[in-house]
Design an enzyme around this catalytic site. Sequence first.
Site, mmCIF file in Angstrom:
data_model
loop_
_atom_site.group_PDB
_atom_site.id
_atom_site.type_symbol
_atom_site.label_atom_id
_atom_site.label_comp_id
_atom_site.label_asym_id
_atom_site.label_seq_id
_atom_site.Cartn_x
_atom_site.Cartn_y
_atom_site.Cartn_z
ATOM 1 N N ASP A 186 -60.166 -7.019 -29.789
ATOM 2 C CA ASP A 186 -60.737 -6.066 -30.737
ATOM 3 C C ASP A 186 -59.744 -5.742 -31.859
ATOM 4 O O ASP A 186 -58.571 -5.474 -31.594
ATOM 5 C CB ASP A 186 -61.079 -4.778 -29.971
ATOM 6 N N GLU A 235 -46.955 -12.775 -27.494
ATOM 7 C CA GLU A 235 -46.844 -12.090 -26.191
ATOM 8 C C GLU A 235 -48.171 -12.150 -25.443
ATOM 9 O O GLU A 235 -48.218 -12.385 -24.238
ATOM 10 C CB GLU A 235 -46.468 -10.611 -26.405
HETATM 11 C C1 NOJ Z 1 -64.560 -3.393 -33.498
HETATM 12 C C2 NOJ Z 1 -65.645 -3.050 -32.534
HETATM 13 O O1 NOJ Z 1 -66.585 -4.105 -32.493
HETATM 14 C C3 NOJ Z 1 -66.246 -1.746 -33.014
HETATM 15 O O2 NOJ Z 1 -67.422 -1.420 -32.303
HETATM 16 C C4 NOJ Z 1 -65.221 -0.649 -32.933
HETATM 17 O O3 NOJ Z 1 -65.719 0.513 -33.550
HETATM 18 C C5 NOJ Z 1 -63.908 -1.053 -33.661
HETATM 19 N N1 NOJ Z 1 -63.521 -2.397 -33.439
HETATM 20 C C6 NOJ Z 1 -62.778 -0.171 -33.206
HETATM 21 O O4 NOJ Z 1 -62.428 -0.458 -31.875
#
Ligand code: NOJ
Length: 478
Positions: A186, A235
Amino acid sequence: MWRHDAVVYQVYPRSFQDSDGDGIGDLRGIERRLDHLSWLGVDALWLSPIHPSPLADMGYDVADYTAVDPAYGTLADFDSLVAAAEERGLRVIMDFVGCHTSIEHPWFREHPDRYIWSDRDGPRNNWVATFGGSAWSPDPHGRGWYLHSFYPEQPDLDWRNPDVVRAMREVMRFWLDRGVAGFRLDAIDRLVKDACFRDDPPASAPFALPLPEEYARLEHLYSVNSPDIRAALAELRAEAGDAQLTGEVYLPAAQLAPYLESLDAAFGFELFHSPWERSALAAAVAAGAGLERQGRTATAWALSNHDFPRLATRLGEENVRAAAVLLLTLPGTAFVYQGEEIGMLDGPGAEPPFDRAGRDGARHPMQWDDGPNGGFSAGEPWLPAVDPGARNVAAQRDDPASLVSLYRELIALRRELQGPLELVDADDGVLAYRRGDHLIAINLTAEERSPPPHGEVLCGTDSGGGRLAAHAALVALE
Ligand code: NOJ
């Protein structure tokens, strides 16, 4: 070994299948529905976060990385899901939310050094949070101002601190040891920021990808995408071994090279956001298809997810078949968001919204049949079913002409598409490309067009007499 042409099905756990009638999808529900994924022929499922969370960002604010939120089940349920998936030859990918924790994660109280703090009594610089406002907020415990790239409830971890790297490697190891085959990383382009916290300059030109309005006013030179990211990614690779790492890197393909030193793939956001017209789509396809890591296409293609309006809502229902042909004939990994295979539309969301940034619409429950709540839940669903009577899996499975049958056919046909992608000249408004001895042609317009010369049609959405009907697409032998 991971297939070079894998198809990953994105499960949004809260909305996939509820097994206990509380209106919230859960792990047992997902396990119950694995046959749908096997029937479709996908290789893997990606679970959006399942960890305990105060839900400020619907689970992307994690309060405990090595636990399962009781609303979704238990670790035993997770193990059972992984085993059941494995029996069907399906791999499980998890979401790795490394940029930030929830403000309620115990680390925030107990290990403030794992976070990023201002050196003054106020914002340290002009950085803006993605969903608006300053990226700096005062600490509720009175320890100064902390940085958050997203909501204030999501303080950013300091990946320049070796203790953070160690702790997050342990998180990865925990899930790998439970049989997870990889991670979707993410917001990975935010992992490391400028060491000197320089101000972001005002944007002098629009960014290559859509951004929320306030956030778009700055050019994010220093708050994201630091060159120092390489060490952190290395890492993660060291811990992951040969597990699949797919990065959510919100940058154009031209800027992905440093990420692909360590990650297997990064999402192709230019295609995701491309207008439905030839030149933009062709440019996005060419840019993504040209990215490689270790001799394999390194783009993870997606046209929708839980963050943006669904395909039928964004492109119009008339284009969802052509979009399926596009998504599933590109070289690399293809990600299908749950519900797209039956052409789900966005729903109304909730009032007040669950997501303050307005993303409830694409998160309504999966529609399995035309029964109450579309077969999603015996209770009151957390978001209402949109239109299970109009589209659901059960009805479409029995219909060879349905969208879900087309997805299945394309996933099977995808295995035969070998070789690199080569764009082919075509009629105005037709996107055409070659994959080895296969030709793919997609009519992006509302009028009939001619496809490039081709042989036997293997899969076509609505064409005949050597013509390509409005919004139609085909896969043919050359
Ligand atoms: C991307 C995720 O898909 C989204 O849903 C989220 O709000 C942001 N990253 C922050 O984690």
